[in-house]
Write a protein that holds these residues in place. Structure first.
Motif, PDB file in Angstrom:
ATOM      1  N   GLN A 243      33.643  47.185  48.432  1.00 22.07           N
ATOM      2  CA  GLN A 243      34.910  47.381  49.316  1.00 22.07           C
ATOM      3  C   GLN A 243      35.184  48.921  49.352  1.00 22.07           C
ATOM      4  O   GLN A 243      34.439  49.482  48.908  1.00 22.07           O
ATOM      5  CB  GLN A 243      36.040  46.798  48.333  1.00 22.07           C
ATOM      6  N   ILE A 244      35.975  49.283  50.168  1.00 17.43           N
ATOM      7  CA  ILE A 244      36.532  50.544  50.421  1.00 17.43           C
ATOM      8  C   ILE A 244      37.682  51.087  49.906  1.00 17.43           C
ATOM      9  O   ILE A 244      38.749  50.275  49.884  1.00 17.43           O
ATOM     10  CB  ILE A 244      36.367  50.639  52.100  1.00 17.43           C
ATOM     11  N   LYS A 245      37.721  52.241  49.556  1.00 19.10           N
ATOM     12  CA  LYS A 245      38.980  52.818  48.920  1.00 19.10           C
ATOM     13  C   LYS A 245      39.418  54.251  49.868  1.00 19.10           C
ATOM     14  O   LYS A 245      38.584  54.938  50.122  1.00 19.10           O
ATOM     15  CB  LYS A 245      38.667  53.365  47.436  1.00 19.10           C
ATOM     16  N   ILE A 246      40.485  54.054  50.256  1.00 20.09           N
ATOM     17  CA  ILE A 246      41.088  55.080  51.165  1.00 20.09           C
ATOM     18  C   ILE A 246      42.261  55.393  50.763  1.00 20.09           C
ATOM     19  O   ILE A 246      43.252  54.806  50.266  1.00 20.09           O
ATOM     20  CB  ILE A 246      41.383  54.757  52.607  1.00 20.09           C
ATOM     21  N   MET A 247      42.736  56.718  50.804  1.00 21.48           N
ATOM     22  CA  MET A 247      43.936  57.476  50.267  1.00 21.48           C
ATOM     23  C   MET A 247      44.981  57.597  51.365  1.00 21.48           C
ATOM     24  O   MET A 247      44.635  58.270  52.199  1.00 21.48           O
ATOM     25  CB  MET A 247      43.596  58.722  49.723  1.00 21.48           C
ATOM     26  N   VAL A 248      46.060  56.843  51.187  1.00 23.87           N
ATOM     27  CA  VAL A 248      46.997  56.963  52.361  1.00 23.87           C
ATOM     28  C   VAL A 248      48.260  57.518  51.849  1.00 23.87           C
ATOM     29  O   VAL A 248      49.331  57.797  52.450  1.00 23.87           O
ATOM     30  CB  VAL A 248      47.150  55.388  52.515  1.00 23.87           C
ATOM     31  N   GLY A 249      48.496  58.046  50.645  1.00 19.54           N
ATOM     32  CA  GLY A 249      49.604  59.010  50.160  1.00 19.54           C
ATOM     33  C   GLY A 249      49.399  59.743  49.050  1.00 19.54           C
ATOM     34  O   GLY A 249      48.106  59.784  48.664  1.00 19.54           O
TER      35      GLY A 249
ATOM     36  N   MET B  74      37.102  38.725  46.873  1.00 17.20           N
ATOM     37  CA  MET B  74      37.662  39.147  48.277  1.00 17.20           C
ATOM     38  C   MET B  74      36.514  39.933  49.042  1.00 17.20           C
ATOM     39  O   MET B  74      36.823  40.036  50.156  1.00 17.20           O
ATOM     40  CB  MET B  74      39.090  39.672  48.180  1.00 17.20           C
ATOM     41  N   ALA B  75      35.652  40.430  48.325  1.00 14.76           N
ATOM     42  CA  ALA B  75      34.653  41.518  48.894  1.00 14.76           C
ATOM     43  C   ALA B  75      33.568  40.426  49.789  1.00 14.76           C
ATOM     44  O   ALA B  75      32.741  41.281  50.499  1.00 14.76           O
ATOM     45  CB  ALA B  75      34.036  42.077  47.840  1.00 14.76           C
ATOM     46  N   GLY B  76      33.663  39.206  49.689  1.00 13.04           N
ATOM     47  CA  GLY B  76      33.101  38.370  50.319  1.00 13.04           C
ATOM     48  C   GLY B  76      31.541  38.528  50.354  1.00 13.04           C
ATOM     49  O   GLY B  76      31.003  38.497  49.197  1.00 13.04           O
ATOM     50  N   GLU B  77      30.829  38.748  51.461  1.00 14.26           N
ATOM     51  CA  GLU B  77      29.199  38.753  51.503  1.00 14.26           C
ATOM     52  C   GLU B  77      28.879  39.960  50.634  1.00 14.26           C
ATOM     53  O   GLU B  77      27.735  40.316  50.278  1.00 14.26           O
ATOM     54  CB  GLU B  77      28.799  39.060  52.818  1.00 14.26           C
ATOM     55  N   ARG B  78      29.965  41.110  50.570  1.00 18.77           N
ATOM     56  CA  ARG B  78      29.387  42.262  49.900  1.00 18.77           C
ATOM     57  C   ARG B  78      29.708  42.090  48.223  1.00 18.77           C
ATOM     58  O   ARG B  78      29.556  43.063  47.519  1.00 18.77           O
ATOM     59  CB  ARG B  78      30.575  43.476  50.194  1.00 18.77           C
ATOM     60  N   ASP B  79      30.236  40.921  47.843  1.00 19.69           N
ATOM     61  CA  ASP B  79      30.475  40.592  46.458  1.00 19.69           C
ATOM     62  C   ASP B  79      29.120  40.390  45.873  1.00 19.69           C
ATOM     63  O   ASP B  79      28.485  39.374  46.125  1.00 19.69           O
ATOM     64  CB  ASP B  79      31.302  39.225  46.366  1.00 19.69           C
TER      65      ASP B  79
END
Length: 425
Positions: free
Chosen positions: A197-203, A367-372
């Motif tokens: 999954q991807i992690k993005i910094m939003v604050g 919840m990572a789906g096919e990436r799980d």
């Protein structure tokens, strides 16, 4: 006995079972064959002629699923800030592998790593070369220039303006990306390297030097580009963010998991339930992290002061809440991971807390789906067909969650993927 012990057939007899889902314990036997749970029975499970069986008599102890922590930093937790700046990558990796083994012995059989180059470590652990939990890597967390993941010094020219990338980027801990096109490239880069999954910094955040907590990071266009790239790979985006404005911008962009959220209002917390967005919270206390300057110490204080009310609002509105720890850059504080589990009893019943750190967290992991990487069986439950990740507890965590705060004493058996990593009986 500690270490790694392999067996084809492992039988827990006479245990009280918390299956990760039910509100009450049941009595019975649990059979593990290979790396799966193959039987859960109220009646004694018989021998299998011709098959080697190792029996562990629980003598009425509680057998529960392995726990998960959905916000760890294996690299960041195992190394100091000075290590990250100046030590070799081989030492950073060695420290990280050692901490992964200790984390497993604290009863955490699965973790979601939220910043750091851990895909290779995951492969080594999965192959059985080293002890450690199952890892869901994010790889590098993605930040804007002057954002929460920008570890460049103030006098460095940003890479978007022709400067060199920072040391944090060199070691795959962070990736600075400005503009939709660079966001697309940064997300795809992490997926290429093995991110689940991807992690993005939003604050803004406490650990970072330049960004106040109130800052909004990444434009809506940049965030939507990142979400779209992740969704094209069948997975989702999680975002570091504390404030109302940041949370709402992330949710509008399609983010599925809010990491932290300690400064949210009740209205925004209720919105998460309405939009079916996860709140990945941490039961922070001010002393969990130490900052040498008053500015970051003040940011940490503000975050911790919001913990109690956000948990209360999340429970009242039925938000899907996950458990994580987010311990970072202070390796000596790593054992706080166990203490933080016990703090859930301040906000939830013991059963609710146990469900959160087992089947609840597993729902978010899957919840990572096919990436799980572990999608072929269930995590966080004791049920036929589930992954064989279980803990035998000396004490009853459904009655007293604090027993999980002393894993060295109270976790008398630890099994992950069908392998016995600890058996003190």
């Amino acid at each position: 006995m500690t270490g790694i012990e392999e067996t084809r057939r492992l039988l827990f007899r006479n245990v009280r079972i918390f299956d990760g889902i039910s509100d009450h314990l049941s009595n019975g036997d649990v059979l593990i064959e290979g790396n799966r749970i193959t039987a859960v029975s109220e009646n004694p499970i018989g021998e299998a002629p011709g098959q080697q069986t190792v029996e562990i008599n629980g003598d009425g102890r509680v057998l529960m699923p392995g726990m998960s922590d959905v916000h760890v930093h294996l690299v960041g937790n195992a190394n100091t800030f000075v290590d990250l700046l100046g030590e070799s990558e081989s030492l950073l990796a060695a420290n990280t592998l050692a901490e992964a083994g200790r984390m497993l012995l604290r009863g955490f059989t699965s973790v979601r790593d939220m910043a750091g180059d851990t895909a290779g470590l995951k492969k080594a652990i999965d192959r059985g070369s080293f002890p450690g939990p199952r890892i869901y890597p994010c790889q590098a967390a993605i930040s804007q220039t002057a954002g929460h993941g920008d570890f460049g010094f103030v006098y460095d020219t940003p890479s978007a303006l022709g400067g060199n990338q920072s040391r944090a980027e060199d070691i795959g801990f962070m990736r600075v990306a400005d503009g939709p096109e660079r966001m697309l490239a940064a997300v795809r880069e992490q997926l290429k390297k093995g991110a689940s999954q991807i992690k993005i910094m939003v604050g803004g955040g406490a650990a970072s030097m330049y960004d106040p907590l109130y800052t909004l990071q990444f434009t809506p266009e940049e965030l939507r580009a990142g979400v779209r790239a992740a969704e094209d790979y069948g997975t989702y985006v999680a975002t570091h963010v504390y404030t109302d404005a940041g949370i709402r911008r992330a949710v509008e962009a399609g983010v599925k998991s809010i990491e932290h959220g300690h400064l949210a209002s009740e209205e925004t917390v209720a919105m998460l339930a309405e939009r079916d967005v996860w709140l990945s919270m941490q039961p922070f206390a001010e002393a969990d992290h130490h900052y040498p300057d008053p500015d970051r110490a003040d940011k940490n204080r503000q975050i911790c002061n919001g913990t109690d009310q956000v948990y209360g609002w999340a429970k009242a509105h039925g938000v899907k809440v996950a458990f994580g720890t987010d311990l970072l850059l202070e390796p000596q504080a790593a054992p706080l991971q166990s203490t933080m589990v016990t703090r859930l009893a301040d906000f939830y019943t013991n059963i609710e807390a146990l469900k959160m750190v087992t089947s609840g967290n597993a729902e978010l992991l899957h919840m990572a789906g096919e990436r799980d990487p572990y999608r072929h069986a269930k995590l966080g439950v004791i049920a036929e067909g589930a992954w064989a990740d279980v803990l035998l507890v000396d004490g009853d965590p459904t009655a007293d969650l604090s027993v999980l705060g002393d894993p060295a004493k109270n976790l008398v058996a630890i099994v992950k993927d069908g392998r016995v990593f600890k058996n003190a009986l």
